[in-house]
Design a protein around this motif. Structure first.
Motif, PDB file in Angstrom:
ATOM      1  N   TYR A  57       0.730  -1.108   0.196  1.00 41.41           N
ATOM      2  CA  TYR A  57       0.100   0.213  -0.129  1.00 41.41           C
ATOM      3  C   TYR A  57       0.998   1.713  -0.025  1.00 41.41           C
ATOM      4  O   TYR A  57       1.798   0.854   1.307  1.00 41.41           O
ATOM      5  CB  TYR A  57      -0.925   0.013   0.754  1.00 41.41           C
ATOM      6  CG  TYR A  57      -1.916   1.151   1.702  1.00 41.41           C
ATOM      7  CD1 TYR A  57      -3.029   1.723   0.308  1.00 41.41           C
ATOM      8  CD2 TYR A  57      -1.645   2.520   2.500  1.00 41.41           C
ATOM      9  CE1 TYR A  57      -3.508   2.005   1.159  1.00 41.41           C
ATOM     10  CE2 TYR A  57      -2.691   2.935   2.469  1.00 41.41           C
ATOM     11  CZ  TYR A  57      -3.442   3.455   1.357  1.00 41.41           C
ATOM     12  OH  TYR A  57      -4.277   4.400   1.743  1.00 41.41           O
ATOM     13  N   GLY A  58       0.991   2.074  -1.059  1.00 43.55           N
ATOM     14  CA  GLY A  58       1.102   3.112  -0.669  1.00 43.55           C
ATOM     15  C   GLY A  58       1.076   4.714  -0.588  1.00 43.55           C
ATOM     16  O   GLY A  58       1.774   5.472  -0.845  1.00 43.55           O
ATOM     17  N   GLY A  59      -0.298   4.688  -0.429  1.00 46.58           N
ATOM     18  CA  GLY A  59      -0.940   6.029   0.397  1.00 46.58           C
ATOM     19  C   GLY A  59      -0.790   6.506   1.574  1.00 46.58           C
ATOM     20  O   GLY A  59       0.828   5.733   1.920  1.00 46.58           O
ATOM     21  N   ASN A  60      -0.746   6.996   1.633  1.00 49.09           N
ATOM     22  CA  ASN A  60      -0.950   7.835   3.450  1.00 49.09           C
ATOM     23  C   ASN A  60      -1.701   7.072   4.583  1.00 49.09           C
ATOM     24  O   ASN A  60      -2.509   6.515   4.364  1.00 49.09           O
ATOM     25  CB  ASN A  60      -1.024   9.041   3.616  1.00 49.09           C
ATOM     26  CG  ASN A  60      -1.056   9.756   5.000  1.00 49.09           C
ATOM     27  OD1 ASN A  60      -0.638   8.526   5.948  1.00 49.09           O
ATOM     28  ND2 ASN A  60      -2.153  10.465   5.117  1.00 49.09           N
ATOM     29  N   PRO A  61      -0.588   6.490   5.324  1.00 49.21           N
ATOM     30  CA  PRO A  61      -0.578   4.875   6.390  1.00 49.21           C
ATOM     31  C   PRO A  61      -2.572   5.779   7.067  1.00 49.21           C
ATOM     32  O   PRO A  61      -3.052   5.159   7.261  1.00 49.21           O
ATOM     33  CB  PRO A  61       0.029   4.542   6.642  1.00 49.21           C
ATOM     34  CG  PRO A  61       1.670   5.186   6.038  1.00 49.21           C
ATOM     35  CD  PRO A  61       0.669   6.019   5.086  1.00 49.21           C
ATOM     36  N   ALA A  62      -2.343   6.961   7.511  1.00 49.72           N
ATOM     37  CA  ALA A  62      -3.379   7.218   8.624  1.00 49.72           C
ATOM     38  C   ALA A  62      -4.556   6.953   7.957  1.00 49.72           C
ATOM     39  O   ALA A  62      -5.704   7.863   8.736  1.00 49.72           O
ATOM     40  CB  ALA A  62      -2.911   9.148   8.457  1.00 49.72           C
ATOM     41  N   SER A  63      -4.195   8.065   6.505  1.00 50.46           N
ATOM     42  CA  SER A  63      -5.965   7.743   5.950  1.00 50.46           C
ATOM     43  C   SER A  63      -6.474   5.888   5.596  1.00 50.46           C
ATOM     44  O   SER A  63      -7.779   6.542   4.552  1.00 50.46           O
ATOM     45  CB  SER A  63      -6.251   8.684   4.647  1.00 50.46           C
ATOM     46  OG  SER A  63      -4.515   7.867   3.543  1.00 50.46           O
ATOM     47  N   ALA A  64      -5.368   5.109   5.923  1.00 52.03           N
ATOM     48  CA  ALA A  64      -6.297   3.981   5.587  1.00 52.03           C
ATOM     49  C   ALA A  64      -7.004   3.686   6.137  1.00 52.03           C
ATOM     50  O   ALA A  64      -8.272   2.757   5.774  1.00 52.03           O
ATOM     51  CB  ALA A  64      -4.433   3.191   5.387  1.00 52.03           C
ATOM     52  N   LEU A  65      -7.237   3.731   7.222  1.00 55.48           N
ATOM     53  CA  LEU A  65      -7.748   3.219   8.752  1.00 55.48           C
ATOM     54  C   LEU A  65      -9.136   4.705   9.074  1.00 55.48           C
ATOM     55  O   LEU A  65      -9.158   5.857   9.299  1.00 55.48           O
ATOM     56  CB  LEU A  65      -7.993   3.327   9.960  1.00 55.48           C
ATOM     57  CG  LEU A  65      -6.644   1.857   9.739  1.00 55.48           C
ATOM     58  CD1 LEU A  65      -5.902   1.402  10.539  1.00 55.48           C
ATOM     59  CD2 LEU A  65      -7.655   0.317   8.698  1.00 55.48           C
ATOM     60  N   HIS A  66     -10.422   4.400   8.880  1.00 53.09           N
ATOM     61  CA  HIS A  66     -11.102   6.053   9.327  1.00 53.09           C
ATOM     62  C   HIS A  66     -12.005   5.353  10.694  1.00 53.09           C
ATOM     63  O   HIS A  66     -12.638   4.641  11.050  1.00 53.09           O
ATOM     64  CB  HIS A  66     -12.139   5.702   8.518  1.00 53.09           C
ATOM     65  CG  HIS A  66     -13.345   7.092   8.924  1.00 53.09           C
ATOM     66  ND1 HIS A  66     -13.193   8.021   8.699  1.00 53.09           N
ATOM     67  CD2 HIS A  66     -14.420   6.797   9.008  1.00 53.09           C
ATOM     68  CE1 HIS A  66     -14.425   8.733   9.273  1.00 53.09           C
ATOM     69  NE2 HIS A  66     -15.045   8.165   9.233  1.00 53.09           N
ATOM     70  N   VAL A  67     -11.701   6.686  11.658  1.00 56.33           N
ATOM     71  CA  VAL A  67     -11.657   6.788  12.819  1.00 56.33           C
ATOM     72  C   VAL A  67     -13.794   6.894  13.133  1.00 56.33           C
ATOM     73  O   VAL A  67     -13.838   8.267  13.137  1.00 56.33           O
ATOM     74  CB  VAL A  67     -10.856   7.214  13.985  1.00 56.33           C
ATOM     75  CG1 VAL A  67     -11.735   7.125  15.388  1.00 56.33           C
ATOM     76  CG2 VAL A  67      -9.411   6.615  13.607  1.00 56.33           C
ATOM     77  N   THR A  68     -14.399   6.005  13.467  1.00 55.73           N
ATOM     78  CA  THR A  68     -15.786   6.522  13.746  1.00 55.73           C
ATOM     79  C   THR A  68     -15.540   7.065  15.141  1.00 55.73           C
ATOM     80  O   THR A  68     -15.474   7.003  15.859  1.00 55.73           O
ATOM     81  CB  THR A  68     -17.082   5.434  13.359  1.00 55.73           C
ATOM     82  OG1 THR A  68     -16.643   4.341  14.390  1.00 55.73           O
ATOM     83  CG2 THR A  68     -16.225   5.467  11.813  1.00 55.73           C
TER      84      THR A  68
END
Length: 304
Positions: A57-68
């Motif tokens: 995965y080459g994207g921003n790790p912080a944006s990979a998970l969404h905190v609800t």
């Protein structure tokens, strides 16, 4: 699949193994692959992110998970923004809990009964009306594991909905399921983590026990939840139960069972709050009256 070129798969062991939909050859379907990620993200978010980076995965790790937001906020706002929902499955032995999970992930019905050893998960993507897709995670809690599960005050805090399964042809199965429902409902009232709850009348292909049918209607009305949902895994008639579970989870302020003790406690709190309000208003009037009396007395003294 996507892990065929790696030296390991993070889903070869429990609780991920056999938790999702697979092909006849035993390979993960697309829904199964996405479902495994959802389950791992719920149970082990750090591990999920690590594996995501591991496969490139080459994207921003912080944006990979969404905190609800917190579920308590969802209840106050009477809506939720979640796309993944966690459902607890309770019920007595031989009620049909495991069969329900098997039906959810496309496993064929089996007449043989093998008691579930420990907790078990089943996860799948559910197609909803309008083309929306939501992920539902079913977590089976064995009857002999309920006491340990509820020993943790926050055991219901991560759940969006709970279902209580019983064998519709067995009166004892209904009684035990009802006991579990009340037990979980009380725990929710005491901990503040009450969840929407549904009753599932399994084995609808068998002759229903008349008293169980009557009692289930009465209990649903007393607790303030929807009528029980009849299903038959043997006949393949699931009565749209998984969409109905999702619908209950998407309305976090509805179908939360209210016991007699919980209702009395709620009424006491309301009465207590009203009493405090009355006392506060009375005290305010008294202070205003005293201030007016002092002002009047001061005016009389100055006029002499």
């Amino acid at each position: 699949m996507c892990y065929s070129f790696l030296c390991f798969s993070p889903w070869d062991e429990a609780p991920y193994k056999d938790a999702t939909e697979r092909t006849t050859q035993g390979n993960l379907t697309l829904k199964g692959f996405l479902s495994e990620w959802a389950l791992m993200t719920m149970l082990d978010p750090r591990g999920s992110l690590a594996n995501l980076l591991y496969i490139g995965y080459g994207g921003n790790p912080a944006s990979a998970l969404h905190v609800t937001r917190r579920r308590s906020v969802d209840r106050k706002k009477q809506q939720t923004e979640r796309n993944v929902f966690h459902c607890l499955v309770f019920g007595p032995k031989n009620a049909g809990k495991s069969t329900l999970l098997n039906s959810f992930i496309g496993r064929p019905f089996s007449e043989s009964h093998e008691p579930t050893a420990g907790e078990r998960y089943a996860v799948n993507v559910v197609d909803q009306p309008g083309g929306n897709k939501k992920t539902l995670i079913l977590r089976e809690i064995p009857e002999d594991g309920v006491k340990k599960f509820l020993s943790n005050k926050e055991s219901l805090s991560s759940s969006d909905v709970a279902v209580f399964v019983y064998d519709s042809s067995d009166e004892y199965s209904w009684k035990r399921s009802n006991e579990l429902l009340v037990e979980v409902a009380r725990h929710g009232e005491e901990s503040g983590y009450g969840v929407p709850s549904l009753i599932i009348a399994a084995k609808d292909d068998l002759d229903p026990h008349p008293r169980s049918v009557q009692n289930s209607v009465r209990v649903c009305q007393e607790l303030g939840i929807g009528a029980s949902i009849p299903v038959s895994s043997k006949l393949g008639d699931m009565n749209n139960v998984f969409c109905r579970i999702l619908s209950a989870a998407e309305h976090p302020h509805l179908n939360i069972p209210e016991t007699v003790a919980g209702r009395e406690h709620k009424q006491f709190r309301q009465l207590f709050n009203h009493s405090l309000l009355f006392m506060s208003v009375g005290a305010a009037f008294a202070l205003v009256g005293m201030a007016a009396l002092r002002a009047y007395g001061g005016r009389r003294n100055s006029s002499r």
